[in-house]
Design an enzyme around this catalytic site. Sequence first.
Site, PDB file in Angstrom:
ATOM      1  CG  HIS A  56      11.979  71.832  56.699  1.00  0.00           C
ATOM      2  ND1 HIS A  56      12.249  71.658  55.355  1.00  0.00           N
ATOM      3  CD2 HIS A  56      11.565  70.625  57.135  1.00  0.00           C
ATOM      4  CE1 HIS A  56      12.025  70.404  55.009  1.00  0.00           C
ATOM      5  NE2 HIS A  56      11.605  69.760  56.073  1.00  0.00           N
ATOM      6  N   GLY A  57       8.697  73.037  57.723  1.00  0.00           N
ATOM      7  CA  GLY A  57       7.649  72.420  58.531  1.00  0.00           C
ATOM      8  C   GLY A  57       6.768  73.393  59.296  1.00  0.00           C
ATOM      9  CB  THR A  94      15.719  69.900  52.886  1.00  0.00           C
ATOM     10  OG1 THR A  94      15.799  70.410  51.552  1.00  0.00           O
ATOM     11  CG2 THR A  94      17.038  70.140  53.594  1.00  0.00           C
ATOM     12  NE  ARG A 115      -2.982  65.278  33.928  1.00  0.00           N
ATOM     13  CZ  ARG A 115      -4.261  65.352  33.554  1.00  0.00           C
ATOM     14  NH1 ARG A 115      -5.188  65.728  34.417  1.00  0.00           N
ATOM     15  NH2 ARG A 115      -4.603  65.053  32.311  1.00  0.00           N
ATOM     16  NE  ARG A 145      15.636  67.642  45.413  1.00  0.00           N
ATOM     17  CZ  ARG A 145      15.852  67.281  46.685  1.00  0.00           C
ATOM     18  NH1 ARG A 145      15.323  67.976  47.677  1.00  0.00           N
ATOM     19  NH2 ARG A 145      16.574  66.222  46.964  1.00  0.00           N
ATOM     20  CG  ASN A 203      10.062  76.721  48.695  1.00  0.00           C
ATOM     21  OD1 ASN A 203       9.598  76.212  47.685  1.00  0.00           O
ATOM     22  ND2 ASN A 203      11.263  76.419  49.153  1.00  0.00           N
ATOM     23  CD  GLU A 259      15.313  76.543  49.883  1.00  0.00           C
ATOM     24  OE1 GLU A 259      15.008  76.957  51.013  1.00  0.00           O
ATOM     25  OE2 GLU A 259      14.834  75.495  49.397  1.00  0.00           O
ATOM     26  CG  HIS A 278       6.191  71.238  47.261  1.00  0.00           C
ATOM     27  ND1 HIS A 278       6.795  70.107  46.758  1.00  0.00           N
ATOM     28  CD2 HIS A 278       6.892  71.590  48.356  1.00  0.00           C
ATOM     29  CE1 HIS A 278       7.805  69.767  47.545  1.00  0.00           C
ATOM     30  NE2 HIS A 278       7.891  70.664  48.507  1.00  0.00           N
ATOM     31  CD  GLU A 326      15.666  79.144  55.515  1.00  0.00           C
ATOM     32  OE1 GLU A 326      14.638  78.442  55.460  1.00  0.00           O
ATOM     33  OE2 GLU A 326      16.092  79.813  54.547  1.00  0.00           O
ATOM     34  NE  ARG A 356      13.433  65.342  44.169  1.00  0.00           N
ATOM     35  CZ  ARG A 356      13.762  64.605  45.241  1.00  0.00           C
ATOM     36  NH1 ARG A 356      13.006  64.639  46.321  1.00  0.00           N
ATOM     37  NH2 ARG A 356      14.821  63.827  45.205  1.00  0.00           N
ATOM     38  CG  HIS A 358      15.808  73.256  46.509  1.00  0.00           C
ATOM     39  ND1 HIS A 358      15.729  72.281  47.476  1.00  0.00           N
ATOM     40  CD2 HIS A 358      17.022  73.100  45.929  1.00  0.00           C
ATOM     41  CE1 HIS A 358      16.843  71.557  47.479  1.00  0.00           C
ATOM     42  NE2 HIS A 358      17.642  72.037  46.537  1.00  0.00           N
TER      43      HIS A 358
END
Length: 244
Positions: free
Chosen positions: A193-194, A104, A21, A48, A10, A73, A13, A154, A52, A46
């Site tokens: 996730h995580g 999420t 910036r 969104r 993914n 996603e 980020h 998932e 973001r 994802h």
Amino acid sequence: MTSSLRLGVNIDHVATIRNARGGEHPDPVRAAFAAAAAGADGITAHLREDRRHITDDDIARLKDRLTIPLNLEMAATEEMLEIALRHRPHAACIVPEKREERTTEGGLDAAGQHNHLAPFVTRLNEANIRVSLFIEPDPRQIDAAIRLGAPVVEFHTGRYAHLGGEDQTAELRRLSDAAALAAKNGIEPHAGHGLTFDNVIPVAAIPQVKELNIGHFLVGEAIFTGLEASVARMRSLMEEARDA
């Protein structure tokens, strides 16, 4: 690779850092190429509703340029459905989405939202986009996925990732049981996730799980080691789990 466990990376980020910036650097598409070169089987992004991190342009460029599958996603909204049908990614994972959340926070309530989700699953299936539902490892949610006709689920591993000791062991058992139940009913189980270098092996060792989708940790680790090294290390741990 000796196992059938795929790694989806993914890249959200990378876009988060870029957007802090403005401008074009770092480019999530470049990150996708780096992840693929290091052994990723697919790229997850994802889009969104508030944009973001990943943007519409990112999705267009990823779809045009990737040579490995793109997993989009998305929330179950008409806007996101239109985008998915326009770009035709390999897969679309329907996730819950709240504006105020940082990330999420849990699985989709597929059971409680059956009537809302049904037309989205149907239209994505008809477009030959592989539908996944991001759910908790719960038999009620798996039953809902069966009734909705989703070929993939998932499982949200955030609870497992944040527990320790006996509680984590119990959550791992819940994940394992859910994966077995999904596979028994013809649904392909994924997880994410995580997940980190420290906690991925027990999840990767669940034999029915076919794909792990991991992002935030890999991008964070890339600050210290580079993205290729981060992805390659995760791939190595996944193979170690299956070889064992």
